[in-house]
Design an enzyme around this catalytic site. Structure first.
Site, PDB file in Angstrom:
ATOM      1  N   ASN A  58      25.851  -0.465   2.653  1.00  0.00           N
ATOM      2  CA  ASN A  58      25.260  -1.760   2.314  1.00  0.00           C
ATOM      3  C   ASN A  58      24.075  -1.656   1.356  1.00  0.00           C
ATOM      4  O   ASN A  58      23.756  -2.606   0.660  1.00  0.00           O
ATOM      5  CB  ASN A  58      24.835  -2.496   3.594  1.00  0.00           C
ATOM      6  CG  ASN A  58      23.929  -1.662   4.467  1.00  0.00           C
ATOM      7  OD1 ASN A  58      24.276  -0.535   4.822  1.00  0.00           O
ATOM      8  ND2 ASN A  58      22.785  -2.191   4.853  1.00  0.00           N
ATOM      9  N   GLN A 117      30.914  -4.572   4.040  1.00  0.00           N
ATOM     10  CA  GLN A 117      30.681  -4.709   2.598  1.00  0.00           C
ATOM     11  C   GLN A 117      31.942  -4.542   1.758  1.00  0.00           C
ATOM     12  O   GLN A 117      31.907  -4.758   0.547  1.00  0.00           O
ATOM     13  CB  GLN A 117      29.630  -3.689   2.144  1.00  0.00           C
ATOM     14  CG  GLN A 117      28.259  -3.888   2.758  1.00  0.00           C
ATOM     15  CD  GLN A 117      27.582  -5.179   2.310  1.00  0.00           C
ATOM     16  OE1 GLN A 117      27.944  -5.777   1.304  1.00  0.00           O
ATOM     17  NE2 GLN A 117      26.593  -5.626   3.077  1.00  0.00           N
ATOM     18  N   SER A 157      32.187  -9.505   8.633  1.00  0.00           N
ATOM     19  CA  SER A 157      31.425 -10.753   8.737  1.00  0.00           C
ATOM     20  C   SER A 157      31.855 -11.705   7.634  1.00  0.00           C
ATOM     21  O   SER A 157      32.054 -11.296   6.483  1.00  0.00           O
ATOM     22  CB  SER A 157      29.920 -10.493   8.603  1.00  0.00           C
ATOM     23  OG  SER A 157      29.375  -9.917   9.759  1.00  0.00           O
ATOM     24  N   THR A 211      33.164 -20.099  24.066  1.00  0.00           N
ATOM     25  CA  THR A 211      33.894 -21.114  23.309  1.00  0.00           C
ATOM     26  C   THR A 211      33.996 -20.730  21.836  1.00  0.00           C
ATOM     27  O   THR A 211      32.999 -20.391  21.194  1.00  0.00           O
ATOM     28  CB  THR A 211      33.187 -22.476  23.429  1.00  0.00           C
ATOM     29  OG1 THR A 211      33.111 -22.841  24.807  1.00  0.00           O
ATOM     30  CG2 THR A 211      33.932 -23.548  22.658  1.00  0.00           C
ATOM     31  N   CYS A 245      18.158  -6.337   7.737  1.00  0.00           N
ATOM     32  CA  CYS A 245      17.726  -6.106   9.112  1.00  0.00           C
ATOM     33  C   CYS A 245      16.478  -5.229   9.180  1.00  0.00           C
ATOM     34  O   CYS A 245      15.861  -5.099  10.233  1.00  0.00           O
ATOM     35  CB  CYS A 245      18.851  -5.472   9.930  1.00  0.00           C
ATOM     36  SG  CYS A 245      19.319  -3.818   9.413  1.00  0.00           S
TER      37      CYS A 245
END
Length: 382
Positions: free
Chosen positions: A152, A180, A200, A242, A329
């Site tokens: 990344n 990535q 993601s 959910t 992060c």
């Protein structure tokens, strides 16, 4: 207006994705696990369509796709979810690298504290981990090899395809963090042999807060991964809770777009990189590129300006462009990049390094103007 050049952190949402999500929010507001009425049926249909879209871009079966909140959760499930199996089999040896995302590093360190043995592989100066070194570390009690596909911070592609071929012949599970590379290196990902894959949505023009864990079947059996949270049986117990229907729909739509457009995206991103490299060469600024470019994806460049602090440069160019000096992060930490340090890059060069990352929807002239301003400031600071 400042030009955003931090796509490895998060991408702007594609307007087509956003439009579809708004439609889903308005019309498919039911719980996808409600099976007693048509509203639940409609929501479930949206979710299953998205599952097929994720599966399609990877050429996997749709029942091998499990929705999560993103790659961090997927990484945690893939690694921590093997704990029960490891205790049953006595296979408690894990191989990973020192340049993984914190979602892998910290998860593996947690297991190390619980008695697992970890072999930490350091990359070579070019930013790549050695496939031969990793192969040599595999033993009879090796449970897992976990490796990112594309780093990344540097954009360097790791030798996961070679390792996948090797590990497929061993009784060793292989996990890829494809955060990535997903939606970008489409053909390569389709060819890799792996057991688990994390991704993601917000790295490919999808919404934040959703991702997937792919669990590949072998002889009709999933990898021995158990859920790490307790609740309902959503996602077959792998990820209870959910299902966020509109977010999942956005992920699916982003996958559909990426599958249809990834070749054009790659070409555009490579032309942008060539333009940036040309501006660098012509600028007269002294710089170093971190990571060997023949192994790098087209949309990322990690470089160091000699004598120019990355913090000073980023602060002085905020009005022109938004860049970073590593993973989001770690953005609250002023410590040098652990990825670049692990590559053996001198501390001063690490402290002078920035990461630039972009996407295909950006305008050449906007990037050219912003990067020229950055180079002007770099000259003044050097």
């Amino acid at each position: 207006m400042s030009v955003y050049l931090d796509f490895n952190s998060s991408t702007p949402i594609d307007e087509r994705v956003l439009d579809y999500m708004v439609e889903v929010y308005r019309t498919s507001y039911g719980n996808a696990d409600s099976r007693t009425h048509t509203v639940g049926d409609a929501a479930r249909q949206v979710v299953e369509t998205a599952r097929k879209q994720v599966a399609s871009i990877l050429c996997v079966k749709s029942d091998e796709v499990f929705f999560t909140s993103g790659a961090t959760e997927s990484n945690n499930i893939a690694i921590q979810g093997l704990k029960e199996y490891a205790l049953q089999t006595g296979k408690k040896h894990i191989i990973t690298s020192t340049i993984e995302h914190k979602a892998v590093l910290e998860t593996v360190k947690h297991l190390e504290k619980e008695g697992f043995e970890v072999s930490w592989v350091r990359p070579e100066r070019n930013g790549r981990n050695s496939a031969d070194e990793i192969k040599m570390l595999v033993r009879d009690d090796t449970l897992l090899v976990s490796l990112m596909h594309v780093n990344n911070e540097t954009g360097i592609i790791q030798p996961v395809q070679e390792l996948g071929d090797f590990l497929a012949e061993k009784k060793v599970l292989f996990h890829i963090d494809a955060t990535q590379s997903f939606g970008k290196l489409v053909e390569e990902l389709r060819a890799i042999k792996y057991d688990m894959l994390s991704m993601s949505a917000h790295k490919i023009g999808g919404p934040q807060g959703v991702g997937a864990l792919v669990l590949r079947k072998k002889r009709y059996k999933f990898p021995p991964v158990k859920g790490i949270m307790y609740g309902g049986q959503q996602e077959h117990g792998i990820r209870p809770g959910t299902i966020p229907v509109a977010l999942v729909a956005g992920l699916g739509k982003a996958c559909e777009i990426a599958e249809n457009e990834y070749l054009q995206q790659q070409e555009k991103c490579m032309r942008i990189k060539k333009m940036i490299l040309k501006l660098l060469t012509e600028s007269g600024v002294v710089y170093e590129i971190n990571g060997e470019q023949k192994f790098c994806i087209p949309s990322t460049l990690n470089l160091s300006f000699t004598g120019v602090s990355s913090e000073a440069l980023m602060l002085s160019t905020k009005q022109y462009c938004g860049v970073s000096n590593g993973s989001a992060c770690n953005s609250n930490s002023y410590a040098p990049s652990y990825v670049l340090m692990a590559m053996g890059i001198p501390t001063e060069q690490v402290e002078n390094s920035i990461r630039i990352s972009w996407g295909d929807k950006m305008e050449y002239e906007d990037i050219r103007r912003a990067f020229k301003e950055l180079l002007t400031v770099a000259k003044k600071l050097s």
